[in-house]
Design a protein around this motif. Structure first.
Motif, PDB file in Angstrom:
ATOM      1  N   SER A 100       6.808   1.832  -8.893  1.00  0.00           N
ATOM      2  CA  SER A 100       6.166   3.073  -9.336  1.00  0.00           C
ATOM      3  C   SER A 100       4.732   2.802  -9.810  1.00  0.00           C
ATOM      4  O   SER A 100       3.988   3.715 -10.142  1.00  0.00           O
ATOM      5  CB  SER A 100       6.979   3.712 -10.464  1.00  0.00           C
ATOM      6  N   ASP A 101       4.370   1.530  -9.866  1.00  0.00           N
ATOM      7  CA  ASP A 101       3.043   1.189 -10.365  1.00  0.00           C
ATOM      8  C   ASP A 101       2.411   0.141  -9.447  1.00  0.00           C
ATOM      9  O   ASP A 101       2.050  -0.948  -9.865  1.00  0.00           O
ATOM     10  CB  ASP A 101       3.159   0.650 -11.803  1.00  0.00           C
ATOM     11  N   LEU A 102       2.323   0.484  -8.177  1.00  0.00           N
ATOM     12  CA  LEU A 102       1.752  -0.431  -7.188  1.00  0.00           C
ATOM     13  C   LEU A 102       0.480   0.187  -6.661  1.00  0.00           C
ATOM     14  O   LEU A 102       0.462   1.351  -6.304  1.00  0.00           O
ATOM     15  CB  LEU A 102       2.706  -0.572  -5.999  1.00  0.00           C
ATOM     16  N   SER A 103      -0.578  -0.599  -6.577  1.00  0.00           N
ATOM     17  CA  SER A 103      -1.766  -0.058  -5.931  1.00  0.00           C
ATOM     18  C   SER A 103      -2.334  -1.076  -4.957  1.00  0.00           C
ATOM     19  O   SER A 103      -2.065  -2.271  -5.057  1.00  0.00           O
ATOM     20  CB  SER A 103      -2.810   0.332  -6.978  1.00  0.00           C
ATOM     21  N   MET A 104      -3.093  -0.582  -4.007  1.00  0.00           N
ATOM     22  CA  MET A 104      -3.683  -1.438  -2.993  1.00  0.00           C
ATOM     23  C   MET A 104      -4.759  -2.297  -3.672  1.00  0.00           C
ATOM     24  O   MET A 104      -5.598  -1.770  -4.387  1.00  0.00           O
ATOM     25  CB  MET A 104      -4.304  -0.550  -1.914  1.00  0.00           C
ATOM     26  N   PRO A 105      -4.722  -3.616  -3.474  1.00  0.00           N
ATOM     27  CA  PRO A 105      -5.763  -4.463  -4.066  1.00  0.00           C
ATOM     28  C   PRO A 105      -7.148  -4.121  -3.494  1.00  0.00           C
ATOM     29  O   PRO A 105      -7.229  -3.488  -2.431  1.00  0.00           O
ATOM     30  CB  PRO A 105      -5.361  -5.878  -3.637  1.00  0.00           C
ATOM     31  N   ASP A 106      -8.198  -4.554  -4.178  1.00  0.00           N
ATOM     32  CA  ASP A 106      -9.539  -4.240  -3.663  1.00  0.00           C
ATOM     33  C   ASP A 106      -9.858  -5.094  -2.434  1.00  0.00           C
ATOM     34  O   ASP A 106      -9.110  -5.989  -2.058  1.00  0.00           O
ATOM     35  CB  ASP A 106     -10.597  -4.362  -4.764  1.00  0.00           C
ATOM     36  N   ALA A 107     -11.013  -4.789  -1.839  1.00  0.00           N
ATOM     37  CA  ALA A 107     -11.354  -5.353  -0.524  1.00  0.00           C
ATOM     38  C   ALA A 107     -11.467  -6.874  -0.508  1.00  0.00           C
ATOM     39  O   ALA A 107     -11.279  -7.493   0.529  1.00  0.00           O
ATOM     40  CB  ALA A 107     -12.656  -4.728  -0.031  1.00  0.00           C
ATOM     41  N   GLU A 108     -11.778  -7.468  -1.653  1.00  0.00           N
ATOM     42  CA  GLU A 108     -11.971  -8.922  -1.710  1.00  0.00           C
ATOM     43  C   GLU A 108     -10.651  -9.702  -1.689  1.00  0.00           C
ATOM     44  O   GLU A 108     -10.630 -10.880  -1.363  1.00  0.00           O
ATOM     45  CB  GLU A 108     -12.708  -9.284  -3.010  1.00  0.00           C
ATOM     46  N   ALA A 109      -9.565  -9.044  -2.085  1.00  0.00           N
ATOM     47  CA  ALA A 109      -8.285  -9.738  -2.252  1.00  0.00           C
ATOM     48  C   ALA A 109      -7.756 -10.246  -0.918  1.00  0.00           C
ATOM     49  O   ALA A 109      -7.856  -9.557   0.101  1.00  0.00           O
ATOM     50  CB  ALA A 109      -7.278  -8.799  -2.890  1.00  0.00           C
ATOM     51  N   GLU A 110      -7.203 -11.456  -0.945  1.00  0.00           N
ATOM     52  CA  GLU A 110      -6.650 -12.028   0.285  1.00  0.00           C
ATOM     53  C   GLU A 110      -5.133 -11.901   0.331  1.00  0.00           C
ATOM     54  O   GLU A 110      -4.497 -12.258   1.318  1.00  0.00           O
ATOM     55  CB  GLU A 110      -7.065 -13.498   0.411  1.00  0.00           C
ATOM     56  N   SER A 111      -4.530 -11.408  -0.746  1.00  0.00           N
ATOM     57  CA  SER A 111      -3.084 -11.210  -0.752  1.00  0.00           C
ATOM     58  C   SER A 111      -2.751 -10.020  -1.661  1.00  0.00           C
ATOM     59  O   SER A 111      -3.643  -9.426  -2.264  1.00  0.00           O
ATOM     60  CB  SER A 111      -2.381 -12.478  -1.240  1.00  0.00           C
ATOM     61  N   GLY A 112      -1.477  -9.683  -1.737  1.00  0.00           N
ATOM     62  CA  GLY A 112      -1.060  -8.595  -2.624  1.00  0.00           C
ATOM     63  C   GLY A 112      -0.968  -7.235  -1.959  1.00  0.00           C
ATOM     64  O   GLY A 112      -0.726  -6.231  -2.612  1.00  0.00           O
ATOM     65  N   ARG A 113      -1.153  -7.189  -0.631  1.00  0.00           N
ATOM     66  CA  ARG A 113      -1.094  -5.894   0.058  1.00  0.00           C
ATOM     67  C   ARG A 113       0.278  -5.598   0.667  1.00  0.00           C
ATOM     68  O   ARG A 113       0.510  -4.502   1.150  1.00  0.00           O
ATOM     69  CB  ARG A 113      -2.135  -5.838   1.176  1.00  0.00           C
ATOM     70  N   GLY A 114       1.170  -6.577   0.684  1.00  0.00           N
ATOM     71  CA  GLY A 114       2.433  -6.418   1.398  1.00  0.00           C
ATOM     72  C   GLY A 114       3.256  -5.238   0.937  1.00  0.00           C
ATOM     73  O   GLY A 114       3.557  -4.336   1.723  1.00  0.00           O
ATOM     74  N   LEU A 115       3.634  -5.233  -0.329  1.00  0.00           N
ATOM     75  CA  LEU A 115       4.479  -4.128  -0.804  1.00  0.00           C
ATOM     76  C   LEU A 115       3.726  -2.801  -0.856  1.00  0.00           C
ATOM     77  O   LEU A 115       4.318  -1.760  -0.529  1.00  0.00           O
ATOM     78  CB  LEU A 115       5.111  -4.478  -2.153  1.00  0.00           C
ATOM     79  N   PRO A 116       2.434  -2.784  -1.243  1.00  0.00           N
ATOM     80  CA  PRO A 116       1.713  -1.498  -1.133  1.00  0.00           C
ATOM     81  C   PRO A 116       1.712  -0.942   0.297  1.00  0.00           C
ATOM     82  O   PRO A 116       1.842   0.264   0.489  1.00  0.00           O
ATOM     83  CB  PRO A 116       0.292  -1.842  -1.611  1.00  0.00           C
TER      84      PRO A 116
END
Lengths: 144, 111
Positions: A100-116
């Motif tokens: 319920s508290d997931l957001s898309m990481p910013d453009a620089e991030a190389e990981s963390g987009r999977g579950l979003p």
């Protein structure tokens, strides 16, 4: 006419399984020709991300301890004329995630987009933890 | 393991072309290939996605790592010939605004 297609497989929790999922879904789509391409893609993308998440995190605590037991996951697919559903389960550690508290990481991030990505892709994504088991349920309602 | 072609064009632009699925399985190699190209002097890099049927967040992460490496070296990374499933991931993640796709490898640095 076929009303529903179900499939359940147990797969090793290794990166290659992420691509196995694609092959397995292709088989299911062959048996469920009524499913629209867009909905197939939405489910495949989300399942790929959830399975990738399990591969990367569920058994990370055990891998660090150096043992190599039976790290696996199960993928159950259930497709009818209303919706496409996938359930991914593993016996690893609890996922440290709040859907319920997931957001898309910013453009620089190389990981963390999977579950979003998974969350944005399907109509419903839920995560449940029982004593020893993680259960991810993904649902795409058929759009047309 | 999927094929990832690498070539350097006459004008020094490096081209990387992943075939099939660019997922967790191929992401590490993709990352290394992009870093190697930039280290070898090709600071302008095109990722040709014409043969990429599917991409996940790991594949996207490898491309973003390559973009950062290329920019740090004074160059840039551009995408060419993006297929529909790959574009869907770029749009879902808002990365289509950062990694603006060009129609072809030839046009990638024509601006």
């Amino acid at each position: 006419m076929t009303d529903a297609v179900t499939r359940s497989v147990r797969l090793p929790a290794v990166p290659e399984t992420v691509d196995e999922v694609g092959a397995l879904l292709a088989e299911v789509w062959d048996e469920a020709p009524w499913t629209p391409a867009g909905d197939r893609f939405r489910l495949e993308l989300a399942v790929t991300e959830v399975v990738g998440n399990v591969v990367e995190h569920a058994y990370a605590h055990v891998s660090e301890e150096g043992s190599a037991p039976d790290h696996s996951l199960t993928l159950a697919l259930d497709v009818d004329h209303e919706r496409l559903r996938a359930v991914v389960e593993d016996d690893g550690q609890a996922a440290a995630v709040d859907l319920s508290d997931l957001s898309m990481p910013d453009a620089e991030a190389e990981s963390g987009r999977g579950l979003p990505i998974a969350l944005a892709s399907v109509d419903e994504l839920s995560y449940a933890r029982t004593e020893t088991r993680n259960t991810w349920t993904l649902t795409c309602r058929i759009t047309s | 393991m999927i094929d990832i072609d690498v070539e350097t064009l006459a004008d020094g632009v490096g081209v990387v072309r992943p075939h099939g699925r660019l997922t967790m399985v191929a992401a590490r190699r993709m990352r290394e290939l992009l870093a190697d190209l930039v280290a070898a002097g090709s600071t302008r890099v095109v990722v040709d996605l014409s043969a990429t049927e599917f991409m996940d967040s790991s594949g996207l992460g490898a491309i973003i790592a390559g973009l950062k490496t290329a920019r740090q070296a004074g160059g840039d990374l551009r995408l060419a010939a993006v297929t529909e499933p790959v574009m869907a991931v770029l749009q879902l993640t808002n990365m289509d605004r950062v990694l603006r796709a060009r129609p072809s490898v030839e046009e990638a640095f024509r601006d």
